[in-house]
Motif scaffolding. Structure first.
Motif, PDB file in Angstrom:
ATOM      1  N   HIS A 225       0.859  -1.172   0.000  1.00 54.18           N
ATOM      2  CA  HIS A 225       0.000   0.000   0.000  1.00 54.18           C
ATOM      3  C   HIS A 225       0.891   1.216   0.000  1.00 54.18           C
ATOM      4  O   HIS A 225       1.883   1.249   0.715  1.00 54.18           O
ATOM      5  CB  HIS A 225      -0.899   0.008   1.241  1.00 54.18           C
ATOM      6  N   ILE A 226       0.548   2.149  -0.755  1.00 52.77           N
ATOM      7  CA  ILE A 226       1.378   3.356  -0.813  1.00 52.77           C
ATOM      8  C   ILE A 226       1.059   4.174   0.414  1.00 52.77           C
ATOM      9  O   ILE A 226       0.101   4.944   0.438  1.00 52.77           O
ATOM     10  CB  ILE A 226       1.098   4.160  -2.087  1.00 52.77           C
ATOM     11  N   PRO A 231       8.086   9.161  -3.932  1.00 53.58           N
ATOM     12  CA  PRO A 231       9.241   9.948  -4.354  1.00 53.58           C
ATOM     13  C   PRO A 231       8.890  10.828  -5.540  1.00 53.58           C
ATOM     14  O   PRO A 231       7.896  10.621  -6.220  1.00 53.58           O
ATOM     15  CB  PRO A 231      10.270   8.875  -4.762  1.00 53.58           C
ATOM     16  N   HIS A 233       9.812  11.324  -8.540  1.00 53.36           N
ATOM     17  CA  HIS A 233       9.586  10.895  -9.919  1.00 53.36           C
ATOM     18  C   HIS A 233       8.308  10.103 -10.074  1.00 53.36           C
ATOM     19  O   HIS A 233       7.869   9.844 -11.178  1.00 53.36           O
ATOM     20  CB  HIS A 233      10.775  10.072 -10.405  1.00 53.36           C
ATOM     21  N   LEU A 234       7.718   9.719  -8.983  1.00 49.45           N
ATOM     22  CA  LEU A 234       6.503   8.915  -9.092  1.00 49.45           C
ATOM     23  C   LEU A 234       5.258   9.680  -8.683  1.00 49.45           C
ATOM     24  O   LEU A 234       4.159   9.176  -8.803  1.00 49.45           O
ATOM     25  CB  LEU A 234       6.634   7.665  -8.218  1.00 49.45           C
ATOM     26  N   ASP A 236       3.738  12.358  -9.860  1.00 49.85           N
ATOM     27  CA  ASP A 236       2.734  12.634 -10.876  1.00 49.85           C
ATOM     28  C   ASP A 236       2.459  11.431 -11.756  1.00 49.85           C
ATOM     29  O   ASP A 236       1.555  11.454 -12.585  1.00 49.85           O
ATOM     30  CB  ASP A 236       3.182  13.824 -11.729  1.00 49.85           C
ATOM     31  N   VAL A 237       3.251  10.403 -11.578  1.00 49.21           N
ATOM     32  CA  VAL A 237       2.996   9.220 -12.395  1.00 49.21           C
ATOM     33  C   VAL A 237       1.889   8.375 -11.797  1.00 49.21           C
ATOM     34  O   VAL A 237       0.967   7.930 -12.471  1.00 49.21           O
ATOM     35  CB  VAL A 237       4.293   8.385 -12.511  1.00 49.21           C
ATOM     36  N   LEU A 238       2.007   8.189 -10.545  1.00 49.74           N
ATOM     37  CA  LEU A 238       1.010   7.358  -9.876  1.00 49.74           C
ATOM     38  C   LEU A 238       0.101   8.255  -9.083  1.00 49.74           C
ATOM     39  O   LEU A 238       0.462   8.746  -8.033  1.00 49.74           O
ATOM     40  CB  LEU A 238       1.703   6.390  -8.919  1.00 49.74           C
ATOM     41  N   ALA A 239      -1.063   8.442  -9.572  1.00 46.47           N
ATOM     42  CA  ALA A 239      -2.031   9.165  -8.744  1.00 46.47           C
ATOM     43  C   ALA A 239      -2.398   8.284  -7.581  1.00 46.47           C
ATOM     44  O   ALA A 239      -2.581   7.078  -7.728  1.00 46.47           O
ATOM     45  CB  ALA A 239      -3.261   9.489  -9.594  1.00 46.47           C
ATOM     46  N   GLN A 245      -1.516  -1.137  -5.513  1.00 46.40           N
ATOM     47  CA  GLN A 245      -1.351  -2.123  -6.573  1.00 46.40           C
ATOM     48  C   GLN A 245      -1.347  -3.479  -5.931  1.00 46.40           C
ATOM     49  O   GLN A 245      -0.351  -3.920  -5.384  1.00 46.40           O
ATOM     50  CB  GLN A 245      -0.033  -1.893  -7.294  1.00 46.40           C
TER      51      GLN A 245
ATOM     52  N   PRO B  63      13.775  13.450 -13.986  1.00 42.20           N
ATOM     53  CA  PRO B  63      13.844  11.981 -14.044  1.00 42.20           C
ATOM     54  C   PRO B  63      13.486  11.483 -15.439  1.00 42.20           C
ATOM     55  O   PRO B  63      12.477  11.875 -16.011  1.00 42.20           O
ATOM     56  CB  PRO B  63      12.802  11.521 -13.023  1.00 42.20           C
ATOM     57  N   LYS B  96       7.116   9.710 -18.755  1.00 47.91           N
ATOM     58  CA  LYS B  96       6.803   9.221 -17.420  1.00 47.91           C
ATOM     59  C   LYS B  96       5.486   8.489 -17.354  1.00 47.91           C
ATOM     60  O   LYS B  96       5.161   7.891 -16.344  1.00 47.91           O
ATOM     61  CB  LYS B  96       6.781  10.398 -16.454  1.00 47.91           C
ATOM     62  N   ARG B 100       2.105   4.169 -15.970  1.00 42.78           N
ATOM     63  CA  ARG B 100       0.646   4.139 -16.000  1.00 42.78           C
ATOM     64  C   ARG B 100       0.157   3.318 -17.189  1.00 42.78           C
ATOM     65  O   ARG B 100      -0.818   2.571 -17.102  1.00 42.78           O
ATOM     66  CB  ARG B 100       0.122   5.559 -16.107  1.00 42.78           C
ATOM     67  N   LEU B 141       6.435   0.281  -0.430  1.00 43.32           N
ATOM     68  CA  LEU B 141       6.269   0.392  -1.871  1.00 43.32           C
ATOM     69  C   LEU B 141       6.762   1.746  -2.369  1.00 43.32           C
ATOM     70  O   LEU B 141       6.337   2.794  -1.896  1.00 43.32           O
ATOM     71  CB  LEU B 141       4.777   0.240  -2.197  1.00 43.32           C
ATOM     72  N   THR B 144      11.766   5.067  -2.335  1.00 40.18           N
ATOM     73  CA  THR B 144      13.169   5.061  -2.729  1.00 40.18           C
ATOM     74  C   THR B 144      14.049   5.779  -1.732  1.00 40.18           C
ATOM     75  O   THR B 144      15.237   5.545  -1.672  1.00 40.18           O
ATOM     76  CB  THR B 144      13.343   5.732  -4.098  1.00 40.18           C
ATOM     77  N   ASP B 145      13.485   6.656  -0.945  1.00 40.40           N
ATOM     78  CA  ASP B 145      14.323   7.360   0.011  1.00 40.40           C
ATOM     79  C   ASP B 145      14.661   6.503   1.206  1.00 40.40           C
ATOM     80  O   ASP B 145      15.540   6.856   1.986  1.00 40.40           O
ATOM     81  CB  ASP B 145      13.609   8.632   0.481  1.00 40.40           C
TER      82      ASP B 145
END
Lengths: 541, 216
Positions: A225-226, A231, A233-234, A236-239, A245, B63, B96, B100, B141, B144-145
């Motif tokens: 679970h998020i 981070p 880079h993610l 705006d990628v993963l709303a 998931q 990135p 990016k 998705r 999940l 990265t930090d």
């Protein structure tokens, strides 16, 4: 240097003496003249030697002043020259000095002054002083003793010095041996103790499996679970609204095999399913329509990128014109297809790669009667085996090698692949497939009826003669990178094999050659049954 | 296609290896920080799962994403004779939205890792890339930090070079000859083949470091 100076003095004295001797001894004049000449040359040589030595000394001075590294090579060369020159001069003087042995027969006023000097064995004053000093040092402690004991002590000293020199030389030799020994031998390599090595091994396995397979990096499903912030880079990628998931942790559903295995698996199973579906349709004794369906279903995939290329686009008109022929052959095909279905059921129990091997062989066999009887329309029949074989190609190669087949077979396949790719005609590939399978009289006669490309056939025969059947599928598609990849590396071996098996002439002229080429195939254990229809593909190759 | 070999090196010797590589390659190292997401397709997409890797280069100011598909190794007696693994590899830069997109296609995240280290790119018979990185896993999940190394004391060294089916033999030769230069410090082998640590590594590292960065 002193020697040279002395030499010069002697020369001068000799010259004087010669002049005097020339007056004293009449016979000395002529040799004296000769020797005078020699003496002059000796003098010049001595002078040049003196200059050379002084030059060397100056060089050393300069080097010492500038702290530079001396060029030992050059200096040694100069020393050797000086040495040689001195040696020559001394030799000459020795020769010449024989003439200066003085034995005055007559002492008179002229000789009297010189003779004592000539005859004295006393050393020159400087040399005498040096000698005295050294003697003093040596016998300092022993002056009180008798001469014999002094001699004894000196001998002891000499022996001690000798022994010290010998031991020093021994040490030098030993270290030299050891030095060279360690440089060459592996005996002095540091070793890691076993516990540490085991720990490192364990860590290494962890790391390698993590990188290559992802072991140890998988988060169990319930933890996926998020929770914390994503981070950068993610973000705006993963709303976040996408939600967690979820990954059903049924990892067993994924084949953890290497991708080519899995991909070829996909395709081969798909092909098998297609074929078996077609076969099931054909197995029904319902007559003409069944045959159409069998051919129709593979044709649906004709235009897909999986099947081989464009030639499949036009069979439909031919299909209609040749339906009568098809009806005649249906029963035979149904029998074969029944057999194939049974075999396929058996195959399912076999390991994957063997299944594919068998499937390929069976499908090839299915194509063979079609070959002979559908002369003008091989394409339809071949869509089946082609379709299946393409996918199995890659796995076949690995499977084949899995069974320990040599490079030779791959080579043939590669060569054929290239040639086939040049022509890229389904007729050729089908012919090749049929050629690859067990030879029968039926096939041979059928082959003679088929003349798609005469230039290609010899090459296919080359492939046949040496190898086994497993190479057919590998050559059908450029996408099978195995074969393509192996091409450059195996060229040399291919050429060797060409020489081994000879070149086959045009097939129309040489069906006999074809039979000869088939002989080795017939001798292989796979081909014990003469009747092609009854042949069962043998197990592993 | 790419030719690839992997090896391990203890973290204490990484600096020595960096010095050696700088001397051998003549280029400066480039920092590496890559978040690698390995996506696998769900079972119903195809008959068998396929795997896609998404690499996000975090070292760049912006990135950059790359999608990568790695095939299985080349097989065969010829492949067994060469010491380098040759496998198909397709790579492409993507934007990016790739993650998705693949999620939408039905690819789910199988595992992810963070590679932190440095890389050398140079030409030596072939375009060779040497990366030395520590592989970090994320307990949460995408965190990265908060990544922790999988093996704190050991880092992964990977030497890769792109190849095509025509020239892969030359590339293999270049890669293997280059790997011989690294022999005092580490052994490189095909991925999956375990090598262990080289016993001369400590001495070699010491000599490299004591030279003050001089060439070996």
């Amino acid at each position: 240097m002193e020697g040279v100076v002395v030499g010069q003095d002697q020369q001068q004295q000799q010259q004087q003496q010669q002049q005097q001797a020339g007056r004293v001894m009449v016979e000395g004049l002529n040799p004296a003249v000769q020797q005078q000449l020699n003496l002059e040359s000796v003098k010049t040589r001595a002078v040049s030697l003196f200059k050379a030595i002084s030059r060397i000394l100056e060089e050393f001075d300069a080097i010492a002043r500038t702290n530079a590294l001396p060029k030992w090579q050059d200096i040694l060369g100069q020393f050797s020259m000086v040495n040689l020159e001195l040696y020559n001069i001394v030799e000459d003087i020795k020769k010449v000095s024989k003439a200066f042995v003085v034995h005055p027969k007559n002492v008179n006023a002229e000789n009297a002054a010189i003779l004592p000097v000539m005859l004295s064995s006393k050393l020159l004053p400087e040399m005498e002083v040096e000698d005295n000093v050294k003697r003093e040092q040596l016998l300092h402690s022993m002056q009180n003793l008798s001469v014999a004991s002094q001699i004894e002590k000196l001998k002891v000293r000499i022996d001690m010095i000798g022994a010290a020199c010998e031991s020093a030389e021994k040490v030098i030799a030993d270290t030299r041996k050891a030095y060279f020994g360690t440089r060459q031998g592996p005996t002095l390599l540091p070793t890691i103790d076993k516990a540490q090595a085991a720990k490192i091994q364990e860590q290494e396995n962890l790391l390698r499996t993590a990188v290559n397979l992802g072991e140890g990096l998988r988060i169990p499903g319930d933890q996926r679970h998020i929770t914390s912030g994503l981070p950068g880079h993610l973000v705006d990628v993963l709303a976040v609204a996408d939600g967690p998931q979820s990954f059903a942790d049924s990892s067993g559903t994924y084949l953890k095999n290497t991708p080519p295995f899995s991909s070829s698996n996909v395709n081969s199973q798909g092909a098998l399913l297609q074929v078996s579906g077609a076969l099931r349709a054909a197995a029904s004794p319902s007559g003409t329509t069944s045959f159409d369906t069998t051919t129709a279903s593979p044709l649906q995939h004709v235009n897909s990128p999986r099947s081989s290329a464009n030639m499949m686009n036009t069979p439909s008109p031919q299909q209609q014109t040749h339906q009568q022929q098809q009806q005649q052959q249906q029963q035979q095909q149904q029998q074969q297809q029944l057999q194939q279905l049974q075999q396929r059921q058996k195959m399912m129990q076999l390991p994957q790669h063997q299944q594919q091997l068998l499937a390929q062989q069976q499908l090839r066999q299915a194509s063979i009667p079609g070959l002979g009887q559908l002369h003008g329309q091989p394409q339809m029949q071949f869509s089946q085996p082609l379709g299946a074989q393409q996918f199995q190609g890659r796995q076949l190669a690995s499977g084949a090698l899995h069974h320990g087949m040599g490079q030779s077979q791959l080579n043939q396949g590669n060569q054929l692949n290239r040639h086939l790719n040049q022509f890229s005609s389904p007729m050729n590939t089908a012919l090749f497939n049929s050629a690859q399978s067990t030879p029968t009289s039926q096939m041979i006669s059928n082959m003679s009826a088929m003349m798609p490309s005469q230039t290609l056939l010899p090459r296919m025969q080359i492939g046949m003669s040496g190898g086994t059947r497993n190479l057919a599928a590998a050559n059908l598609s450029d996408q099978m990178f195995n074969m393509g990849g192996n091409n450059p590396g195996m060229m040399s071996i291919q050429q060797q094999q060409q020489q081994q098996h000879g070149t086959f002439a045009n097939m129309s002229q040489n069906t006999q050659n074809l039979q000869q080429g088939m002989m080795p195939l017939q001798n292989t254990p796979q081909q014990t049954h003469p009747s092609f229809q009854q042949q069962r593909p043998q197990g592993q190759q | 296609m790419e030719c690839v070999v992997q090896g391990i090196i203890e973290t204490q010797h990484v600096e020595a290896l960096e010095i050696l590589l700088q001397g051998l390659c003549g280029v400066h190292k480039q920092s590496l920080r890559i978040h690698e997401l390995c996506l696998k397709s769900v079972p119903n997409l195809g008959l068998v799962a396929s795997e896609i890797r998404l690499l996000c280069d975090l070292e760049q100011p912006e990135p950059t994403w790359t999608v990568r598909h790695v095939g299985g190794p080349m097989r065969g007696a010829g492949a067994e004779q060469i010491s380098v693994l040759v496998r198909p590899m397709l790579e492409s830069k993507v934007n990016k939205n790739a993650l998705r997109l693949f999620n939408g296609l039905g690819y789910k995240l199988d595992h992810e890792q963070l590679r932190v280290g440095f890389a050398f790119h140079f030409q030596r018979g072939a375009q060779i890339t040497v990366t030395i990185s520590s592989i970090n896993k994320m307990l949460k999940l995408h965190a990265t930090d908060e990544a922790l190394p999988v093996t704190p004391g050991i880092q992964l060294v990977e030497v890769t070079a792109p190849a095509s089916s025509e020239n892969y033999t030359e590339v293999v030769a270049s890669v293997s000859s280059f790997c011989e230069y690294l022999a005092p410090l580490l052994h490189l082998s095909k991925p999956g083949v375990s090598t262990g640590v080289v016993p001369t590594a400590a001495a070699a590292a010491a000599s490299l470091m004591s030279d003050g960065g001089g060439t070996k």
